[in-house]
Scaffold this active site. Structure first.
Site, PDB file in Angstrom:
ATOM      1  N   ASN A 150      34.317  43.490  47.127  1.00 53.02           N
ATOM      2  CA  ASN A 150      33.985  42.125  47.560  1.00 53.02           C
ATOM      3  C   ASN A 150      34.113  41.895  49.066  1.00 53.02           C
ATOM      4  O   ASN A 150      33.310  41.183  49.668  1.00 53.02           O
ATOM      5  CB  ASN A 150      34.786  41.099  46.762  1.00 53.02           C
ATOM      6  N   GLY A 226      41.928  45.526  43.265  1.00 49.81           N
ATOM      7  CA  GLY A 226      40.797  45.502  42.342  1.00 49.81           C
ATOM      8  C   GLY A 226      41.131  44.652  41.132  1.00 49.81           C
ATOM      9  O   GLY A 226      42.006  43.776  41.184  1.00 49.81           O
ATOM     10  N   THR A 230      41.859  47.404  35.670  1.00 53.45           N
ATOM     11  CA  THR A 230      41.963  48.697  36.367  1.00 53.45           C
ATOM     12  C   THR A 230      43.397  48.908  36.843  1.00 53.45           C
ATOM     13  O   THR A 230      43.927  50.027  36.755  1.00 53.45           O
ATOM     14  CB  THR A 230      41.000  48.746  37.575  1.00 53.45           C
ATOM     15  N   GLU A 248      47.145  44.818  43.960  1.00 52.52           N
ATOM     16  CA  GLU A 248      46.601  43.486  44.288  1.00 52.52           C
ATOM     17  C   GLU A 248      45.443  43.246  43.350  1.00 52.52           C
ATOM     18  O   GLU A 248      44.391  43.883  43.476  1.00 52.52           O
ATOM     19  CB  GLU A 248      46.125  43.454  45.749  1.00 52.52           C
ATOM     20  N   CYS A 282      38.920  37.020  45.976  1.00 57.86           N
ATOM     21  CA  CYS A 282      39.982  36.874  44.979  1.00 57.86           C
ATOM     22  C   CYS A 282      40.745  35.564  45.173  1.00 57.86           C
ATOM     23  O   CYS A 282      41.416  35.097  44.260  1.00 57.86           O
ATOM     24  CB  CYS A 282      40.934  38.059  45.075  1.00 57.86           C
ATOM     25  N   GLU A 461      51.471  42.772  50.283  1.00 58.42           N
ATOM     26  CA  GLU A 461      50.948  43.425  51.474  1.00 58.42           C
ATOM     27  C   GLU A 461      51.209  42.511  52.669  1.00 58.42           C
ATOM     28  O   GLU A 461      51.662  41.390  52.518  1.00 58.42           O
ATOM     29  CB  GLU A 461      49.442  43.672  51.312  1.00 58.42           C
TER      30      GLU A 461
END
Ligand code: NAD
Length: 480
Positions: A150, A226, A230, A248, A282, A461
């Protein structure tokens, strides 16, 4: 047709299998370049190159690592126009957005960590006159960085920069949906004089390249951004190997509008937080909760402003909403619009694909879509859609909106619009999300912890958090 190459051991290389994936321009719906369909053999080559580069890179002074990374940041800056056009063609986002926000942010990411590492310090704990502890923070080794489609270069550099600055060597995988800017970035790494093997970029499918990175016994750290599904699969493989993990993941963020808000600002920013990058961020606020006294007024103003957003060719300056990144995702978003209708929702705006003329006739375009009349706990309001689709829901009390806002499995970001300080503090304290924006959206300070609660992720992060994640701690206790 242009062939993208892997970047392994300092050079651009074909995948060992010589197989390629078709890379599609989503605004025209056609293949425009080829992406390596790499496999575990390429990952192994990348790992060996990274392992060989590690002793020198990790022992280099922070100042010298910083100089190389700053050169890389400068080169991205010098190539903003080229990279922005490439990102727009690859991902479908308006080119002005890539030029204004994303590519400059890739520069900032590298600049930020290249300078941060020069100020990174570790703790000492005195035990009075008889002992002292000091904590060493050392680079870990070869780390894996896996990123989504994205915000391709933006999120890729957000991981790679702290990993490299801290002295690690990296095996990285960009999304196979949007590999182009990572490839152009690898050319800039060569130009910047990044020593060979320090960063290796292996292109290909998640189930082949991504899973080979995650399962590799020599790669003991995985930083992943992602989808939640996943992320769960990565955790399943990595946890028994005791790998350090940063995940994340997805979001389904609430955007809460109180009646006492600055109305015009709340409407304007809500349009942005709903539809920026086709809603494929996101952090987009996809569930809009509006306090009852202003529900109808907000709804009318929000629809009017959203209606004015031009869906069009991403390369044109007046386009506000570009193409959805892939056919697969286009179908998924439209599937959710159908689900919303089945669940009793009323489509107030959009709700359909947009057919453009000329070369964009087969592109994946969807009109900005606003839906009302859904239960807060129906699937449309609980599952991540990740497209230009938002729902409107009225609320009466703070407790009611908190229950609705916190109802999903996700907890990434939330936005609150109010002029009342007490309301702002109460909501900020009670909303279960890693980030809360009051009277703003996507206002980012790179020093702050970034990440989600619940199934939106594990770890944070940004700032020192990222440098701590990419270093190993060792406490040394000395008795006098
Ligand atoms: P995805 O999970 O399908 O893919 C992400 C990356 O993982 C890709 O590079 C993919 O090839 C790789 N991958 C796929 N399967 C893998 C496996 N088994 N092992 C290792 N790697 C694998 O996600 P996506 O569709 O590319 O991106 C959209 C998702 O990303 C959304 O859910 C969105 O919310 C999330 N996202 C989260 C953040 C955040 O900071 N929390 C930021 C951006 C996007």
């Amino acid at each position: 047709m242009q062939k993208i190459a892997n970047y392994i051991d300092g050079s651009l290389q074909e995948p060992t299998s010589n197989n390629y994936l078709e890379n599609i321009n989503p605004a025209i719906g056609k293949v425009y370049s080829l992406c390596p369909d790499s496999d575990e053999t390429d990952v192994e080559l990348a790992y060996q190159a990274a392992k060989a580069a590690f002793p020198e890179w990790s022992n280099m002074s922070a100042n010298n690592r910083s100089k190389i990374l700053l050169k890389l940041a400068d080169l991205i800056e010098q190539n903003i126009d080229k990279l922005a056009i490439a990102e727009s063609i690859d991902q479908g986002k308006p080119v002005w957005l890539a030029k204004l926000g994303e590519i400059p942010r890739a520069v900032e990411n590298i600049h930020f960590f290249a300078t941060a590492i020069e100020h990174f310090a570790s703790e000492s704990h005195s035990m009075g006159s008889h002992a002292i502890n000091y904590t060493l923070r050392t680079p870990i080794g070869v780390v894996g960085c896996i990123s989504p489609w994205n915000l391709p270069l933006y999120l890729f550099t957000w991981k790679i920069a702290p990993a490299l600055a801290a002295g690690n060597c990296v095996v990285a995988k960009p999304s196979e949906v949007t590999p182009m800017t990572a490839y152009l970035f690898s050319e800039l790494c060569i130009e910047a004089g990044l020593p060979k093997g320090v960063l290796n970029i292996v292109h290909g499918l998640g189930g082949k390249v991504g899973s080979a990175i995650v399962a590799h016994p020599g790669i003991s750290v995985i930083s992943f951004t992602g989808g939640t599904k996943t992320g769960a699969e990565i955790a399943r493989v990595a946890a028994p190997m005791f790998k350090k993990l940063s995940l994340e993941l997805g979001g389904k963020n609430p955007n809460i509008i109180f009646a006492d808000c600055n109305f015009d600002k709340a409407v304007a920013e809500s349009v942005r937080s709903s539809f920026s990058n086709q809603g494929e961020i996101c952090l987009c606020g996809s569930r809009i909760f509006i306090e009852k006294p202003i529900y109808e007024k907000f709804k009318a103003a929000f629809i009017e402003k959203s209606k004015a957003m031009k869906v069009g060719n991403p390369l044109l300056d007046d386009t506000k909403i570009g193409a959805i990144a892939s056919q697969l995702h286009f179908d998924k978003v439209l599937g959710y619009i159908d689900l919303a209708k089945e669940e009793g929702g009323t489509i107030l705006l959009g709700g359909h694909p947009v057919k453009l003329d000329g070369e964009n006739a087969d592109g994946y375009f969807i009109a900005p879509t606003i839906i009302e009349g859904l239960a807060y706990n129906c699937r449309t309001n609980l599952e991540e859609i990740f497209g230009p689709v938002v729902t409107l829901t009225p609320f009466e009390t703070q407790e009611e909106v908190l229950e609705m806002a916190n109802a999903t499995q996700y907890g990434l970001a939330a936005t609150v619009w109010t002029e009342n300080l007490n309301t702002a503090h109460h909501m900020a304290a009670q909303i279960k999300s890693g980030i809360v924006w009051i009277n703003c959206w996507l206002l980012r300070d790179l020093r702050t912890p970034f990440g989600g609660m619940k199934q939106s992720g594990v770890g944070r992060e940004g700032g020192w958090e990222a440098l701590r994640f990419f270093t190993e701690q060792k406490n040394v206790c000395i008795k006098f």
